[in-house]
Write a protein that holds these residues in place. Structure first.
Motif: not given
Length: 667
Positions: A540, A544-545, A547, A561, A570-572
């Protein structure tokens, strides 16, 4: 202090402030168009009229200083009539574009016309027409709407340092524009859109795309440079439509660099949206289970290592660290540019004065850095300090660079640095005479073969020239991207041995990958790393996350997000956590809170304390032999500002900027 009475409310304000500021201190709203808190006072829109006792007529409150005992009236019949008359004049030539104007819904002129104007116009004459001006690929002009507030002129001259905008002609024929039609040569041009109080300057990429009330707004952090600019991401239907700055006086004030603002269209191009595995020499689509199984087989019994790239969040970084540790590997690296950074102490690799601390400094030495390109917002803060006066700047680097402020060019490279470290250069006297001198070392200066010696020499200059004090730390390293500091905090500096057999690239491009090594690439854009990989895991991007990011001064900030990753991405940290199951090294956390607790456990920097500038109590320098500094000139580390990272390289808007501003990109 002066005591001022505003509509019967007595307030005490510093001597010399304007009547407008006194009114705001009393909680009164004063309309304005030309006045802006961070620009010089122009006093030319006259919308901020108020009545002062014993004054024969209304006064422009933005340009009128307070006096002790002054009585101000902000809503008297005189004031109301005056404001209505001013609004009537402002709207004489303003077109009725509201239904199609991109400023509609967040326009100061709309809001103030309703709140302070009349409900009818007496003018029936035809409105004037003004030709639209070309300001470049980012800012769109509709000059019929311009009310000549001159905010854009003052911003370009005072903040951006490019006096390319101005007024031509007089009276009703006055027009704002560049004197010779050309693109604005500033990396801060998007801020003109924010400060324009009408729809005369709007975003060209955002033109006719959406209305503000249709957008879902999310607070986050920009990671396309290391400033840590606070941003707001506006999205609709799962797509980012624009990015705007949020005010944070300690970091970016209310400004934002153009790459972070306009490169978002790169988030939907060249994306990795499903896993891939290499079979028979070719990459083929795969399921997550097939990808994880292939990794387990490829890593089994091999010597492993992990490399983290420049745009990776702290959560994914600590998860990858824990996975490698569980697999028996301590081969970790984040310095993908080969910068010789000593991570044994945090103040060896952070911007220790803090960005806001630039305003407290009284002398500056810049070594091997072009802050205008590497961090335009920090460069604007340096210019702000220069404009305030008495701020000598020494610069070591290419001759003739336009930093937007005057500076003393000291030399091109290592010979000048060595002379300063030895105390024999004329600029040493300037630094020693200063009470709070500071130094900015560009990360790019550490990517040379003598990078460790350059770092040691810069620290020695700081130690010998009054920069390292108990209440002031003037040594600053300027990073280039928002994901470069967190991996240093988390220990990704042990290095990758030449005989590594399995390599996990987390958003990193392969540099010297051993022949035959099994490579896993995890990231959101497919470039050289994806092309070399045996397994590709789609991650992502920063929008998109949820973080955590650490900016160049070491400030820990959190993004949220705004949109979901495309396809199967997907989120890392979740990808790494899922992979750990099949690799037989299950990580002990299943939630974001668990990962963040682990972050705080690994590094105290993530424990949640607010960032505060600090002093230096230990002047012991980083490893490196000062005598080993070569005479080679420092070269620019960022050759193409517009396409410096994987997101901007995928952006059509940034490609157009590169063609406009870099002749070689158009060839």
């Amino acid at each position: 202090m002066a005591k001022v009475t505003v509509d019967g409310i007595e307030v005490e304000v510093p001597n010399g402030v304007s009547v407008l500021q006194a009114c705001e201190a009393a909680g009164k709203e004063i309309p304005r168009f030309c006045y802006h808190e961070r620009l010089s006072v122009a006093g030319n829109c006259r919308m901020c009229l108020v009545e002062v006792e014993k004054a024969p007529k209304p006064i422009a409150s933005c340009a009128y200083p307070v006096a002790d005992g002054m009585k101000v009236f902000t809503d008297s019949p005189m004031v109301r009539n005056g404001r209505r008359g001013v609004m009537e004049f402002l709207l004489i030539n303003h077109p009725l574009d509201c239904p199609i104007c991109d400023q509609g819904g967040e326009c100061d002129l709309q809001d103030q016309a309703v709140a302070f104007g009349k409900d009818a116009s007496r003018y029936r004459e035809e409105k004037r027409a003004v030709k639209d001006k070309y300001l470049g690929p980012l800012v769109k002009t509709i000059m019929n709407r311009c009310i000549q507030c001159t905010r854009c002129v003052r911003f370009a001259t005072e903040v951006a340092g490019v006096p390319e905008l101005g007024a031509t002609n007089r009276g009703e024929n006055m027009e704002i524009g560049t004197y010779v039609e050309k693109a604005l040569t500033t990396e801060l041009s998007g801020n003109l859109i924010d400060i324009c109080p009408v729809g005369a300057l709007t975003s060209r990429p955002y033109a006719f795309v959406s209305r503000p009330w249709e957008l879902r707004k999310t607070d986050s952090i920009d990671v396309l440079d290391a400033t840590g600019t606070n941003i707001r991401i506006d999205a609709r239907s799962g797509e980012v439509l624009r990015i705007m700055p949020r005010t944070n006086d300690d970091v970016n004030e209310e400004w934002m660099a153009d790459r972070g603002r306009f490169a978002f269209d790169g988030l939907k191009r060249r994306r990795l949206d499903r896993p891939w595995i290499r079979k028979g020499g070719k990459l083929v689509p795969a399921s997550w289970m097939e990808a994880f199984t292939a990794i387990a087989e490829g890593f089994r019994g091999k010597k492993l290592g992990a490399v983290v790239g420049d745009l990776v969040d702290a959560e994914a970084t600590v998860a990858l660290r824990d996975l490698m540790a569980a697999l028996g590997s301590t081969n970790l690296e984040c310095r993908v540019d080969d910068a010789a950074i000593d991570a044994s102490r945090r103040d060896f690799y952070t911007f220790n004065t803090g960005i806001a601390g630039i305003e407290e400094a009284d002398a500056l030495l810049i070594i091997g850095s072009n802050p205008r390109i590497e961090s335009p917002v920090i460069n604007a803060r340096i210019r702000k300090r220069v404009v305030a006066g008495s701020f000598p700047i020494g610069f070591i680097g290419p001759r003739g660079l336009d930093l937007t402020y005057g500076h003393d060019w000291l030399g091109e490279g290592g010979a000048t640095l060595a002379a300063l470290a030895g105390g024999s250069h004329r600029f040493n006297e300037v630094l020693r005479a200063a009470k709070r001198p500071m130094l900015i070392l560009g990360r790019g200066a550490l990517t040379r073969g003598d990078g460790a010696a350059v770092l040691a020499a810069a620290w020695q200059i700081a130690a010998q020239n009054n920069m390292l004090q108990a209440d002031w730390h003037g040594f600053n390293l300027l990073h280039q991207f928002g994901g470069q500091v967190a991996p240093l905090d988390l220990g990704f500096t042990t290095g990758i041995p030449a005989d590594v057999q399995g390599l996990w690239l987390l958003g990193a491009e392969p540099g010297g990958v051993p022949e035959g090594a099994f490579v896993v690439y995890q990231g959101h854009h497919g470039e050289a790393g994806a092309a070399r990989a045996d397994v590709i895991l789609p991650g992502a991007a920063y929008t998109e996350k949820d973080a955590t990011w650490v900016n160049t001064e070491g400030r820990v900030q959190r993004g949220r997000l705004a949109v979901y990753p495309p396809g199967e991405a997907r989120e890392d940290w979740k990808i790494i956590r899922a992979a750990s199951e099949l690799l037989g090294a299950r990580l002990p956390y299943d939630s974001l809170d668990g990962v963040r607790a682990r972050l705080a456990e690994v590094s105290p920097a993530f424990a949640g304390a607010e960032f505060t500038p600090h002093g230096c109590t230990d002047q012991t320098g980083p490893a490196g032999d000062v005598a080993a500094v070569s005479d080679a000139a420092f070269t620019p580390s960022v050759a193409n500002y517009w396409q410096a990272d994987v997101i901007s390289r995928a952006s059509a808007t940034m490609a157009e900027c590169a063609r406009t501003y870099l002749p070689q990109a158009a060839e």
